[in-house]
Design a protein around this motif. Structure first.
Motif, PDB file in Angstrom:
ATOM      1  N   MET A  89     -16.304   6.709  27.154  1.00 45.19           N
ATOM      2  CA  MET A  89     -15.940   7.936  26.992  1.00 45.19           C
ATOM      3  C   MET A  89     -16.426   8.746  25.698  1.00 45.19           C
ATOM      4  O   MET A  89     -16.050  10.072  26.145  1.00 45.19           O
ATOM      5  CB  MET A  89     -14.262   7.771  26.770  1.00 45.19           C
ATOM      6  CG  MET A  89     -13.296   9.118  26.553  1.00 45.19           C
ATOM      7  SD  MET A  89     -11.760   8.982  25.587  1.00 45.19           S
ATOM      8  CE  MET A  89     -12.424   9.706  24.092  1.00 45.19           C
ATOM      9  N   GLU A  90     -16.845   8.460  25.003  1.00 44.99           N
ATOM     10  CA  GLU A  90     -17.498   9.048  23.809  1.00 44.99           C
ATOM     11  C   GLU A  90     -18.821   8.988  23.720  1.00 44.99           C
ATOM     12  O   GLU A  90     -19.457   8.692  22.647  1.00 44.99           O
ATOM     13  CB  GLU A  90     -16.684   8.397  22.562  1.00 44.99           C
ATOM     14  CG  GLU A  90     -15.281   8.135  22.694  1.00 44.99           C
ATOM     15  CD  GLU A  90     -14.438   8.187  21.551  1.00 44.99           C
ATOM     16  OE1 GLU A  90     -15.174   8.188  20.174  1.00 44.99           O
ATOM     17  OE2 GLU A  90     -13.272   8.222  21.669  1.00 44.99           O
ATOM     18  N   GLN A  91     -19.509   9.253  24.763  1.00 47.83           N
ATOM     19  CA  GLN A  91     -20.915   9.241  25.030  1.00 47.83           C
ATOM     20  C   GLN A  91     -21.685  10.462  24.381  1.00 47.83           C
ATOM     21  O   GLN A  91     -22.753  10.979  24.860  1.00 47.83           O
ATOM     22  CB  GLN A  91     -21.583   8.808  26.323  1.00 47.83           C
ATOM     23  CG  GLN A  91     -20.497   9.029  27.479  1.00 47.83           C
ATOM     24  CD  GLN A  91     -19.730   7.782  27.908  1.00 47.83           C
ATOM     25  OE1 GLN A  91     -19.053   7.384  26.903  1.00 47.83           O
ATOM     26  NE2 GLN A  91     -20.035   7.208  28.911  1.00 47.83           N
ATOM     27  N   LEU A  92     -20.611  11.094  23.655  1.00 44.89           N
ATOM     28  CA  LEU A  92     -21.145  12.408  23.224  1.00 44.89           C
ATOM     29  C   LEU A  92     -22.205  12.333  22.060  1.00 44.89           C
ATOM     30  O   LEU A  92     -23.036  12.942  21.959  1.00 44.89           O
ATOM     31  CB  LEU A  92     -20.189  13.132  22.627  1.00 44.89           C
ATOM     32  CG  LEU A  92     -18.732  13.009  23.501  1.00 44.89           C
ATOM     33  CD1 LEU A  92     -17.589  13.533  22.805  1.00 44.89           C
ATOM     34  CD2 LEU A  92     -18.837  14.020  24.723  1.00 44.89           C
ATOM     35  N   TRP A  93     -21.899  11.114  21.484  1.00 47.50           N
ATOM     36  CA  TRP A  93     -23.025  10.599  20.373  1.00 47.50           C
ATOM     37  C   TRP A  93     -24.208  10.526  20.860  1.00 47.50           C
ATOM     38  O   TRP A  93     -25.221  10.637  20.017  1.00 47.50           O
ATOM     39  CB  TRP A  93     -22.494   9.588  19.779  1.00 47.50           C
ATOM     40  CG  TRP A  93     -21.309   9.763  18.793  1.00 47.50           C
ATOM     41  CD1 TRP A  93     -21.254  10.117  17.478  1.00 47.50           C
ATOM     42  CD2 TRP A  93     -19.893   9.804  19.055  1.00 47.50           C
ATOM     43  NE1 TRP A  93     -20.250  10.307  16.768  1.00 47.50           N
ATOM     44  CE2 TRP A  93     -19.273  10.246  17.776  1.00 47.50           C
ATOM     45  CE3 TRP A  93     -19.224   9.478  20.069  1.00 47.50           C
ATOM     46  CZ2 TRP A  93     -17.882  10.304  17.584  1.00 47.50           C
ATOM     47  CZ3 TRP A  93     -17.641   9.766  19.990  1.00 47.50           C
ATOM     48  CH2 TRP A  93     -17.380  10.212  18.939  1.00 47.50           C
ATOM     49  N   ALA A  94     -24.415  10.112  22.288  1.00 51.60           N
ATOM     50  CA  ALA A  94     -25.849   9.834  22.673  1.00 51.60           C
ATOM     51  C   ALA A  94     -26.617  11.120  22.628  1.00 51.60           C
ATOM     52  O   ALA A  94     -27.587  11.132  22.583  1.00 51.60           O
ATOM     53  CB  ALA A  94     -25.756   9.379  24.065  1.00 51.60           C
ATOM     54  N   ALA A  95     -26.160  12.263  22.746  1.00 52.68           N
ATOM     55  CA  ALA A  95     -26.551  13.463  22.931  1.00 52.68           C
ATOM     56  C   ALA A  95     -26.912  13.967  21.392  1.00 52.68           C
ATOM     57  O   ALA A  95     -26.092  14.030  20.682  1.00 52.68           O
ATOM     58  CB  ALA A  95     -25.806  14.573  23.767  1.00 52.68           C
ATOM     59  N   ARG A 120      -9.291  17.251  23.937  1.00 52.10           N
ATOM     60  CA  ARG A 120      -8.409  16.368  23.196  1.00 52.10           C
ATOM     61  C   ARG A 120      -9.096  15.868  21.803  1.00 52.10           C
ATOM     62  O   ARG A 120      -8.536  15.855  20.754  1.00 52.10           O
ATOM     63  CB  ARG A 120      -7.928  15.203  23.975  1.00 52.10           C
ATOM     64  CG  ARG A 120      -7.054  15.733  25.005  1.00 52.10           C
ATOM     65  CD  ARG A 120      -6.138  14.592  25.670  1.00 52.10           C
ATOM     66  NE  ARG A 120      -5.320  14.888  26.808  1.00 52.10           N
ATOM     67  CZ  ARG A 120      -4.862  13.979  27.821  1.00 52.10           C
ATOM     68  NH1 ARG A 120      -5.406  12.692  27.654  1.00 52.10           N
ATOM     69  NH2 ARG A 120      -4.089  14.298  28.516  1.00 52.10           N
ATOM     70  N   LEU A 121     -10.492  15.718  22.211  1.00 50.75           N
ATOM     71  CA  LEU A 121     -11.200  15.075  20.998  1.00 50.75           C
ATOM     72  C   LEU A 121     -11.254  16.342  19.985  1.00 50.75           C
ATOM     73  O   LEU A 121     -11.376  15.937  18.725  1.00 50.75           O
ATOM     74  CB  LEU A 121     -12.681  14.792  21.553  1.00 50.75           C
ATOM     75  CG  LEU A 121     -12.790  13.542  22.226  1.00 50.75           C
ATOM     76  CD1 LEU A 121     -13.915  13.160  22.752  1.00 50.75           C
ATOM     77  CD2 LEU A 121     -12.089  12.259  21.338  1.00 50.75           C
TER      78      LEU A 121
END
Lengths: 112, 112
Positions: free
Chosen positions: B1-7, B37-38
């Motif tokens: 869900m938190e693969q935002l860090w990958a970018a 939500r994050l």
DNA sequence: TAACATCTACTACGAAACGTCGTAGATGGC
DNA sequence: GCCATCTACGACGTTTCGTAGTAGATGTTA
């Protein structure tokens, strides 16, 4: 809710309930449910004592804290980076405690 | 869900959604909700880009890990004891990383 | 053995968080 | 003005948590 750590020994539901009575008004069964759920999560252990169960913390709260720190570290990706940041957040006093703990680890390794 | 860090940079909902498409079948609005939500939890920040929002991680995941480690430590009661136990759980490699981080802290304190 | 107190097991309910998504409406391009 | 795109908001099922009640088992005592 987790004032089980405050007690030195295994307690029955009744004992926990009475001990809490000063602070909070909780039904006997509430305490029971909580203790039972904690047991299911392996946070407490229980043993028979007559017809009652006697509960005790599965690990001291410091151990639980250490476990949580580990979990957090494991989700970090780059552990070096995470540790650097952690150490950077920590107070001077805590940094000193950390160093102490690490050197204690050293002597342990040499001895055993 | 938190693969935002990958970018590496701020992404729009659409971009995240497309990037996820290979791995998971998620509705566009699902991604949107999660990102929103994050943001409400201050885990992401967002800025306008035309009519769309562009999201970026509020902090690298290592920072988040460090925060969680702090939180855990704060709930420990006896922090010395917790740190000792934590250090005791850690692998040799991690212990070395910790030492490194601590000495880096030293030189920082002397310099700045 | 019957009555009573005590204890557990199971169920329940509301609130919050989370993963998932749909609908309605605003916005911007052609 | 029409169409694609994007957001805001609501919704639903699941899980966790705090709280508690009811039913039934067990032990005590007369």
């Amino acid at each position: 809710m987790e004032q089980l750590w405050a007690a030195p020994t295994a307690l029955t539901v009744r004992e926990v309930h009475e001990q809490l009575a000063g602070t909070r008004e909780l039904a006997y069964t509430t305490v029971m449910t909580v203790l039972d759920r904690l047991a299911k999560k392996k946070l407490t252990e229980r043993e028979r004592d007559g017809k009652a169960w006697r509960y005790r913390a599965a690990a001291p709260r410091e151990e639980l804290a250490a476990d949580l720190m580990r979990d957090a570290l494991d989700r970090a990706g780059d552990r070096r980076e995470a540790l650097v940041r952690f150490v950077g957040q920590v107070s001077d006093e805590e940094a000193a405690l950390l160093r102490e703990a690490l050197s204690r680890l050293d002597s342990q390794e040499q001895t055993g």
